[in-house]
Design a protein around this motif. Structure first.
Motif, short mmCIF file in Angstrom:
data_model
loop_
_atom_site.label_atom_id
_atom_site.label_comp_id
_atom_site.label_asym_id
_atom_site.label_seq_id
_atom_site.Cartn_x
_atom_site.Cartn_y
_atom_site.Cartn_z
N ASP A 126 0.83 -1.22 0.00
CA ASP A 126 0.00 0.00 0.00
C ASP A 126 0.86 1.26 0.00
O ASP A 126 0.47 2.29 -0.57
N ASN A 127 2.00 1.18 0.66
CA ASN A 127 2.89 2.35 0.72
C ASN A 127 3.47 2.66 -0.66
O ASN A 127 3.63 3.83 -1.03
N VAL A 128 3.79 1.60 -1.40
CA VAL A 128 4.37 1.79 -2.74
C VAL A 128 3.30 2.37 -3.67
O VAL A 128 3.55 3.35 -4.38
N THR A 129 2.11 1.78 -3.61
CA THR A 129 1.00 2.27 -4.45
C THR A 129 0.78 3.76 -4.20
O THR A 129 0.65 4.55 -5.14
N ALA A 130 0.73 4.14 -2.92
CA ALA A 130 0.44 5.54 -2.58
C ALA A 130 1.56 6.46 -3.06
O ALA A 130 1.29 7.53 -3.62
N LEU A 131 2.79 6.05 -2.88
CA LEU A 131 3.91 6.90 -3.31
C LEU A 131 3.88 7.10 -4.83
O LEU A 131 4.02 8.22 -5.33
N LEU A 132 3.71 5.99 -5.57
CA LEU A 132 3.72 6.09 -7.03
C LEU A 132 2.56 6.94 -7.53
O LEU A 132 2.71 7.75 -8.44
N LYS A 133 1.40 6.76 -6.91
CA LYS A 133 0.22 7.52 -7.35
C LYS A 133 0.36 9.01 -7.05
O LYS A 133 0.10 9.85 -7.90
N HIS A 134 0.80 9.32 -5.85
CA HIS A 134 0.76 10.73 -5.44
C HIS A 134 2.05 11.48 -5.76
O HIS A 134 2.03 12.70 -5.90
N SER A 135 3.17 10.79 -5.87
CA SER A 135 4.42 11.50 -6.11
C SER A 135 4.97 11.30 -7.52
O SER A 135 5.78 12.09 -7.98
N LEU A 136 4.52 10.21 -8.23
CA LEU A 136 5.01 10.00 -9.60
C LEU A 136 3.92 10.39 -10.61
O LEU A 136 4.07 11.37 -11.33
N ALA A 137 2.86 9.62 -10.67
CA ALA A 137 1.78 9.89 -11.63
C ALA A 137 0.55 9.09 -11.23
O ALA A 137 0.68 8.06 -10.57
N GLU A 138 -0.60 9.54 -11.64
CA GLU A 138 -1.86 8.83 -11.34
C GLU A 138 -1.73 7.36 -11.74
O GLU A 138 -2.19 6.47 -11.02
N ASP A 139 -1.09 7.09 -12.89
CA ASP A 139 -0.93 5.69 -13.34
C ASP A 139 0.48 5.17 -13.02
O ASP A 139 0.97 4.26 -13.68
#
Ligand code: XBP
Ligand code: MG
Length: 253
Positions: A126-139
């Motif tokens: 869940d931490n990875v998902t949140a970081l990628l979504k909010h700090s990298l890109a929606e996808d």
């Protein structure tokens, strides 16, 4: 031939430990009425143990030996950890933690040239998902062909298992992959899996032993804000990491 780039998450993609995981642990402790408080230097010591649940157990054993453990101690650790994940992912959703310099640029370049991207981390999925979504890109999650995270393998870094699992999922050989890490535990894990590794240090890991790394850098660098190379082979060099440079390092050794 270089086919894939495998990234650690905490400390490598973003500086998540001091101002992300640490306050999230403290918020969970407060929520449960515990007088545990992990300050910045103590957290640096605790980082020797990877994995949040493992880290909390280690803290009690090492720093709070007189704390009266309840009979359901394991359940408490599980509940604390779920609360910590909730606090941490909320912090990320608030846009709390940016990617480190050069990370977005390198990921974009790799994607554009068809290199495979993967994640190998001890942190909770869940931490990875949140970081990628909010700090990298929606996808952001879709940028990666494999996300190896958390308890997917029982033995966490410095064991090589998480890297071996990721490589197996990709159907590649370690000789076709390059890892990015920020810590000695991470370098051990990647090296143990037979991977060449580029290290970008941070304040918690600057003094770790990085022998065997392909290069040790302050960060990945950006044009106009270059990295400083810290290992003996290239000490003092300033530049930024792009695929051409990575291929040179990768093929050198
Ligand atoms: C970093 C860690 C993690 C986080 C906490 O590992 O050791 O345990 O500090 O994450 P990596 P959890 O750099 O390999 O990503 O609380 O979700 O375990
Ligand atoms: Mg790390």
């Amino acid at each position: 031939m270089l086919r894939a780039l495998l990234f650690d998450v905490d400390g490598t993609l973003a500086d998540t430990e001091r101002d992300g995981h640490r306050p999230a642990f403290n918020a969970a402790f407060r929520e449960f009425g515990l007088d545990w408080e992990w300050d910045v230097p103590l957290y640096g010591e605790l980082l020797a143990v990877t994995g949040g649940k493992e880290r909390m157990r280690h803290y009690v054993e090492r720093y709070r030996p007189d704390w009266p453990r309840p009979a359901d101690f394991d359940d408490l650790i599980g509940e604390l950890h779920r609360a910590k994940t909730r606090h941490y992912t909320r912090l990320l959703a608030e846009g709390g933690i940016p990617l480190r310099p050069g990370v977005r640029r390198l990921l974009t370049e790799a994607r554009d040239t068809g290199l495979i991207l993967g994640i190998a981390t001890t942190t909770t999925p869940d931490n990875v998902t949140a970081l990628l979504k909010h700090s990298l890109a929606e996808d952001g999650e879709q940028w990666f062909a494999v996300i190896a995270a958390g308890d997917i393998v029982p033995a966490k870094k410095p064991a090589p298992d998480i890297y071996l699992w990721a490589i197996q999922q990709l159907g590649l050989s370690p000789r076709e992959c390059l890892a990015f890490e920020d810590s000695e535990n991470g370098l051990c894990a990647a090296g143990g899996a037979g991977l060449k590794t580029v290290v970008t240090v941070n304040d918690y890991t600057r003094d770790h032993d990085f022998s065997g790394a392909l290069a040790v850098l302050s960060d990945l660098g950006e044009p106009g804000a270059p990295y400083t190379r810290l290992d003996a082979a290239g000490a003092g060099e300033t530049a930024w990491v792009d695929l051409q440079r990575l291929r040179e390092w990768f093929e050198q050794v």
